[in-house]
Structures are given as structure tokens and as C-alpha cells.
Design a protein around this motif. Sequence first.
Motif, mmCIF file in Angstrom:
data_model
loop_
_atom_site.group_PDB
_atom_site.id
_atom_site.type_symbol
_atom_site.label_atom_id
_atom_site.label_comp_id
_atom_site.label_asym_id
_atom_site.label_seq_id
_atom_site.Cartn_x
_atom_site.Cartn_y
_atom_site.Cartn_z
ATOM 1 N N GLY A 67 0.805 -1.224 0.000
ATOM 2 C CA GLY A 67 0.000 0.000 0.000
ATOM 3 C C GLY A 67 0.829 1.261 0.000
ATOM 4 O O GLY A 67 1.801 1.407 -0.743
ATOM 5 N N ILE A 68 0.450 2.190 0.864
ATOM 6 C CA ILE A 68 1.097 3.494 0.922
ATOM 7 C C ILE A 68 2.560 3.379 1.346
ATOM 8 O O ILE A 68 3.392 4.186 0.938
ATOM 9 N N ALA A 69 2.906 2.359 2.131
ATOM 10 C CA ALA A 69 4.306 2.171 2.525
ATOM 11 C C ALA A 69 5.164 1.909 1.289
ATOM 12 O O ALA A 69 6.270 2.440 1.159
ATOM 13 N N ARG A 70 4.643 1.115 0.371
ATOM 14 C CA ARG A 70 5.353 0.842 -0.884
ATOM 15 C C ARG A 70 5.507 2.136 -1.685
ATOM 16 O O ARG A 70 6.567 2.395 -2.253
ATOM 17 N N GLU A 71 4.457 2.946 -1.726
ATOM 18 C CA GLU A 71 4.519 4.204 -2.471
ATOM 19 C C GLU A 71 5.533 5.168 -1.862
ATOM 20 O O GLU A 71 6.284 5.831 -2.579
ATOM 21 N N ILE A 72 5.567 5.251 -0.540
ATOM 22 C CA ILE A 72 6.502 6.155 0.137
ATOM 23 C C ILE A 72 7.942 5.753 -0.137
ATOM 24 O O ILE A 72 8.789 6.584 -0.456
ATOM 25 N N VAL A 73 8.236 4.472 -0.024
ATOM 26 C CA VAL A 73 9.604 3.987 -0.195
ATOM 27 C C VAL A 73 9.980 3.924 -1.678
ATOM 28 O O VAL A 73 11.137 4.092 -2.043
ATOM 29 N N GLY A 74 8.990 3.681 -2.533
ATOM 30 C CA GLY A 74 9.251 3.658 -3.959
ATOM 31 C C GLY A 74 9.682 2.320 -4.514
ATOM 32 O O GLY A 74 10.176 2.240 -5.636
ATOM 33 N N GLN A 75 9.489 1.257 -3.734
ATOM 34 C CA GLN A 75 9.816 -0.085 -4.194
ATOM 35 C C GLN A 75 9.042 -1.104 -3.360
ATOM 36 O O GLN A 75 8.604 -0.794 -2.258
ATOM 37 N N PRO A 76 8.862 -2.319 -3.891
ATOM 38 C CA PRO A 76 8.041 -3.313 -3.190
ATOM 39 C C PRO A 76 8.738 -4.019 -2.038
ATOM 40 O O PRO A 76 8.085 -4.580 -1.168
ATOM 41 N N THR A 77 10.074 -3.989 -2.022
ATOM 42 C CA THR A 77 10.812 -4.626 -0.933
ATOM 43 C C THR A 77 12.009 -3.771 -0.556
ATOM 44 O O THR A 77 12.501 -2.974 -1.356
ATOM 45 N N LEU A 78 12.460 -3.963 0.667
ATOM 46 C CA LEU A 78 13.668 -3.308 1.170
ATOM 47 C C LEU A 78 14.580 -4.371 1.749
ATOM 48 O O LEU A 78 14.106 -5.357 2.325
ATOM 49 N N GLU A 79 15.878 -4.170 1.624
ATOM 50 C CA GLU A 79 16.837 -4.973 2.353
ATOM 51 C C GLU A 79 17.564 -4.037 3.299
ATOM 52 O O GLU A 79 18.071 -2.996 2.880
ATOM 53 N N LEU B 42 13.251 2.680 10.331
ATOM 54 C CA LEU B 42 12.619 3.007 9.053
ATOM 55 C C LEU B 42 11.951 4.379 9.089
ATOM 56 O O LEU B 42 11.916 5.081 8.090
ATOM 57 N N HIS B 43 11.440 4.785 10.256
ATOM 58 C CA HIS B 43 10.869 6.127 10.399
ATOM 59 C C HIS B 43 11.937 7.201 10.191
ATOM 60 O O HIS B 43 11.649 8.264 9.643
ATOM 61 N N VAL B 44 13.166 6.916 10.627
ATOM 62 C CA VAL B 44 14.266 7.869 10.435
ATOM 63 C C VAL B 44 14.649 7.926 8.952
ATOM 64 O O VAL B 44 14.828 9.004 8.390
ATOM 65 N N ARG B 45 14.750 6.772 8.316
ATOM 66 C CA ARG B 45 15.135 6.724 6.899
ATOM 67 C C ARG B 45 14.046 7.280 5.978
ATOM 68 O O ARG B 45 14.349 7.879 4.951
ATOM 69 N N TYR B 46 12.810 7.024 6.334
ATOM 70 C CA TYR B 46 11.663 7.432 5.519
ATOM 71 C C TYR B 46 10.669 8.167 6.409
ATOM 72 O O TYR B 46 9.702 7.582 6.888
ATOM 73 N N PRO B 47 10.895 9.458 6.677
ATOM 74 C CA PRO B 47 10.052 10.215 7.610
ATOM 75 C C PRO B 47 8.561 10.178 7.272
ATOM 76 O O PRO B 47 7.727 10.275 8.177
ATOM 77 N N GLU B 48 8.203 10.033 6.003
ATOM 78 C CA GLU B 48 6.788 9.966 5.636
ATOM 79 C C GLU B 48 6.103 8.748 6.267
ATOM 80 O O GLU B 48 4.903 8.774 6.530
ATOM 81 N N LEU B 49 6.848 7.671 6.512
ATOM 82 C CA LEU B 49 6.257 6.503 7.177
ATOM 83 C C LEU B 49 5.787 6.851 8.584
ATOM 84 O O LEU B 49 4.773 6.343 9.051
ATOM 85 N N ALA B 50 6.530 7.727 9.252
ATOM 86 C CA ALA B 50 6.186 8.112 10.622
ATOM 87 C C ALA B 50 4.892 8.922 10.669
ATOM 88 O O ALA B 50 4.256 9.011 11.718
ATOM 89 N N ALA C 243 6.994 -7.947 6.942
ATOM 90 C CA ALA C 243 6.180 -7.079 6.089
ATOM 91 C C ALA C 243 5.740 -5.857 6.879
ATOM 92 O O ALA C 243 5.515 -5.928 8.092
ATOM 93 N N LEU C 244 5.631 -4.724 6.187
ATOM 94 C CA LEU C 244 5.059 -3.511 6.771
ATOM 95 C C LEU C 244 3.646 -3.391 6.253
ATOM 96 O O LEU C 244 3.413 -3.384 5.040
ATOM 97 N N ILE C 245 2.703 -3.294 7.175
ATOM 98 C CA ILE C 245 1.292 -3.245 6.821
ATOM 99 C C ILE C 245 0.732 -1.887 7.225
ATOM 100 O O ILE C 245 0.612 -1.581 8.407
ATOM 101 N N PRO C 246 0.417 -1.054 6.221
ATOM 102 C CA PRO C 246 -0.116 0.283 6.510
ATOM 103 C C PRO C 246 -1.583 0.202 6.882
ATOM 104 O O PRO C 246 -2.213 -0.847 6.761
ATOM 105 N N PRO C 247 -2.139 1.337 7.312
ATOM 106 C CA PRO C 247 -3.565 1.354 7.613
ATOM 107 C C PRO C 247 -4.387 1.047 6.347
ATOM 108 O O PRO C 247 -3.964 1.398 5.240
ATOM 109 N N VAL C 248 -5.472 0.361 6.532
ATOM 110 C CA VAL C 248 -6.347 0.050 5.405
ATOM 111 C C VAL C 248 -7.729 0.614 5.679
ATOM 112 O O VAL C 248 -8.127 0.786 6.823
ATOM 113 N N SER C 249 -8.435 0.898 4.629
ATOM 114 C CA SER C 249 -9.815 1.363 4.789
ATOM 115 C C SER C 249 -10.686 0.596 3.821
ATOM 116 O O SER C 249 -10.204 -0.055 2.906
ATOM 117 N N GLY C 250 -11.920 0.661 4.041
ATOM 118 C CA GLY C 250 -12.852 -0.036 3.161
ATOM 119 C C GLY C 250 -14.133 -0.320 3.907
ATOM 120 O O GLY C 250 -14.308 0.043 5.055
#
Length: 80
Positions: free
Chosen positions: A9-21, A37-45, A72-79
Motif C-alpha cells: 500500500g502506501i508504505a510501498r509508495e513512500i519507499v518507492g519499491q516493493p521490498t527493502l533490504e 525506518l521512520h528515520v530513513r523514511y520520515p513519511e512513514l512516521a 512485512a510492513l502493513i499500513p492502515p487500510v480502509s474499506g
Amino acid sequence: MNLKIALFGIAREIVGQPTLEVAAPQGQSAGGLLRELHVRYPELARLSSLAVAVNNEYAADDTLLQERDEIALIPPVSGG
């Protein structure tokens, strides 16, 4: 140790790729990984929530990670 993290979801969009090492010290916890990860990608925080799953189960902050874990990182979901 090297951790491979699947992003959704949005975590993938923020980081810009489907996986991280990520290189992490032995004894790294799920909460410690999330803080890093919050430090590396402040938008995740800024997300209202972001869960860490380890081996297909939601992980508590104090869950210790192993190099072969499926993480896996699981962002908030809605629906409805």
C-alpha cells in the motif's frame, strides 16, 4: 544481519519499491526496525498506524527478528 522487508500500500509508495533490504544488528526488535525506518523514511512516521508482521503474524514491538524471517510492513487500510 540482513532483513528483507515486503512493503504494501502506501508504505510501498513512500519507499518507492516493493521490498527493502536492511542491515540490522543481531537482536533487532520489530519496534527497533520500525523506528529505524521512520528515520530513513520520515513519511512513514506520519501514517496513522504501521504494523510489522513477522512470519505472517502481527508482531509486538519487542519481537526479536531473525535473518530468515518473512517481514512485512502493513499500513492502515480502509474499506467497507
